[in-house]
Every structure is written in structure tokens, then in C-alpha cells.
Design a protein around this motif. Sequence first.
Motif, short mmCIF file in Angstrom:
data_model
loop_
_atom_site.label_atom_id
_atom_site.label_comp_id
_atom_site.label_asym_id
_atom_site.label_seq_id
_atom_site.Cartn_x
_atom_site.Cartn_y
_atom_site.Cartn_z
N SER A 42 0.75 -1.17 0.04
CA SER A 42 -0.21 0.06 -0.05
C SER A 42 1.06 1.39 -0.03
O SER A 42 2.20 1.28 0.45
CB SER A 42 -0.79 0.10 1.26
OG SER A 42 -0.15 0.22 2.46
N TYR B 69 0.22 5.54 4.10
CA TYR B 69 -1.12 5.93 4.30
C TYR B 69 -1.16 7.40 4.77
O TYR B 69 -2.54 7.81 4.77
CB TYR B 69 -1.47 5.32 5.83
CG TYR B 69 -0.80 5.58 7.00
CD1 TYR B 69 0.71 5.48 7.22
CD2 TYR B 69 -1.32 6.31 7.83
CE1 TYR B 69 1.10 5.99 8.50
CE2 TYR B 69 -0.84 6.79 9.06
CZ TYR B 69 0.47 6.59 9.38
OH TYR B 69 1.21 7.32 10.42
N SER C 86 -4.22 7.08 0.87
CA SER C 86 -4.57 5.81 0.41
C SER C 86 -4.18 4.66 1.28
O SER C 86 -3.00 4.54 1.66
CB SER C 86 -3.96 5.49 -1.01
OG SER C 86 -4.17 4.15 -1.34
N THR C 87 -5.22 4.03 1.88
CA THR C 87 -4.98 2.80 2.79
C THR C 87 -5.27 1.49 2.08
O THR C 87 -5.09 0.67 2.74
CB THR C 87 -5.94 2.92 3.95
OG1 THR C 87 -7.18 3.07 3.67
CG2 THR C 87 -5.38 4.28 4.85
N GLU C 88 -5.61 1.57 1.19
CA GLU C 88 -6.13 -0.04 0.34
C GLU C 88 -4.85 -0.64 0.21
O GLU C 88 -3.66 0.04 -0.17
CB GLU C 88 -6.68 0.02 -1.08
CG GLU C 88 -7.17 -1.12 -1.47
CD GLU C 88 -7.88 -0.78 -2.71
OE1 GLU C 88 -8.06 0.26 -3.07
OE2 GLU C 88 -8.25 -2.10 -3.60
N TYR D 196 -13.49 -7.77 2.10
CA TYR D 196 -12.65 -8.11 1.17
C TYR D 196 -13.49 -9.20 0.33
O TYR D 196 -14.12 -9.97 1.15
CB TYR D 196 -11.38 -8.42 1.59
CG TYR D 196 -10.33 -7.27 1.71
CD1 TYR D 196 -10.23 -6.45 2.61
CD2 TYR D 196 -9.21 -7.21 0.64
CE1 TYR D 196 -9.41 -5.50 2.78
CE2 TYR D 196 -8.30 -6.27 0.84
CZ TYR D 196 -8.39 -5.52 1.70
OH TYR D 196 -7.51 -4.50 1.60
N LEU E 261 -10.07 -5.86 -2.24
CA LEU E 261 -10.89 -5.01 -1.29
C LEU E 261 -12.32 -4.69 -2.12
O LEU E 261 -12.64 -4.45 -3.51
CB LEU E 261 -10.38 -3.68 -1.17
CG LEU E 261 -11.07 -2.75 -0.48
CD1 LEU E 261 -11.32 -2.85 0.82
CD2 LEU E 261 -10.54 -1.16 -0.71
N ASN F 56 -2.09 0.22 9.35
CA ASN F 56 -2.84 -0.54 8.28
C ASN F 56 -2.59 -1.91 8.29
O ASN F 56 -2.82 -2.85 7.40
CB ASN F 56 -2.89 0.07 6.71
CG ASN F 56 -3.04 1.50 6.71
OD1 ASN F 56 -3.98 1.65 7.15
ND2 ASN F 56 -2.44 2.08 5.84
#
Lengths: 116, 111
Positions: free
Chosen positions: A95, A98, A102-104, B36, B46, B97
Motif C-alpha cells: 500500500s 497511508y 490511500s490505505t487500500e 474483502y 477490497l 494498516n
Amino acid sequence: EAGVTQFPSHSVIEKGQTVTLRCDPISGHDNLYWYRRVMGKEIKFLLHFVKESKQDESGMPNNRFLAERTGGTYSTLKVQPAELEDSGVYFCASSQDYRNGSTEAFFGQGTRLTVV
Amino acid sequence: RKEVEQDPGPFNVPEGATVAFNCTYSNSASQSFFWYRQDCRKEPKLLMSVYSSGNEDGRFTAQLNRASQYISLLIRDSKLSDSATYLCVVTRSGGYNKLIFGAGTRLAVHP
């Protein structure tokens, strides 16, 4: 743009041997994660790199596992010596920083490791 | 106790059905929440983030109840292509995350 790529896609090794898995994250992604799914269980976190530094390696099962990310680009995960319980699917994800919003996390297709 | 709990299913539903998945998480410090989707022998992808106010993306609606530590996913008008495993995922506060996965709920949509 290429996604997260992992190599090999499958690996069958004998107990006691060494295996090295490779992950190439999406270009420009600072964060790189390794996860593992063993048969019948949930996907579990192994460790997290921010660039070349290990941010969190709390999920590494034991000292038979060694992860590196030299230069902050691709990463390797070495298992030495492999045991039967190491069998599973090893996923890598990356990723962006952060802080850029964008954290996806994008996942690679995984390496299916079988230790016999 | 697992940090993220899901009903493993499988949920077998006909096309066009509405199906709901539930998920609970045990760590009250959990910060972000996601669903997900994982197809057989593929990587997780996702589907959608989950916000406190609830959010919708086409046929998919996600809800979060922080007080009850409960997350849901509703799929309306199920399609054959919705067949997959749906993973409930949370991150911890300050966790950079680090994703914490549930074991997944399997959905099979049949004609």
C-alpha cells in the motif's frame, strides 16, 4: 501498471529444506506486508515493512522465518529449515504511504507452499 | 477468542436473493473496517470500506456499529458472479494498516 507479483506461485519442498519467496510490490508503495493462510484458518499477519525497515514483525511464527526488503523495493521471505506446519498460502500486499490518504492494500496472488 | 469472528457459512442462495453477512470484532481500538472478497485460489481484493454512517456501493451495503463492535454486509439481487468468500477485515489504531482478517464467509449463488 503491474500489480503485486509473487514468485513462485507454487513450491513443494521436503521438510528441512530451505525456500525463499519473493514479492515485488506495486511501484512506489512504501508499505509491504506478508500474510499467511494455513489450511482451514484465517489469513494471518506476519510482518510489515515501511520502505526497507521492519515496522512490525509480531506475526512471524519463529526464527526459522527471515524477511528482508533490501533497498525498499522487493522483499523476500525465507523459511529455513521448513517444517510441515509451514505449509499454506503466503500472500504479499502493498500500500502507499497511508499519510497520503490511500490505505487500500493490494494483494499478490500468493505462493502456495507445500512441505512434505 | 479470535479478534474477528465470522459465520463460515456456506450460504447457498438462488440468484436474485438478498443475503446478509455479519462480523464481530473484539478489539474496541479497531480503527478501520473493510470487506474483502476472495475467489477460490485467488488473492483477497477490497470490496468496500465500512463507515460508521453506513455506505452503499451498487448492490452492496455495509454497516458498522461501533458500540456493538459489529459489521455487516448486505448483498441484494445476488448474481452467480457474487459466489466467493467474503472476508471481514479490521485494522487497529496506530497499526499502520495491519489488516486483521476474519476466517471468511463462503457464499454460493446458484441458478
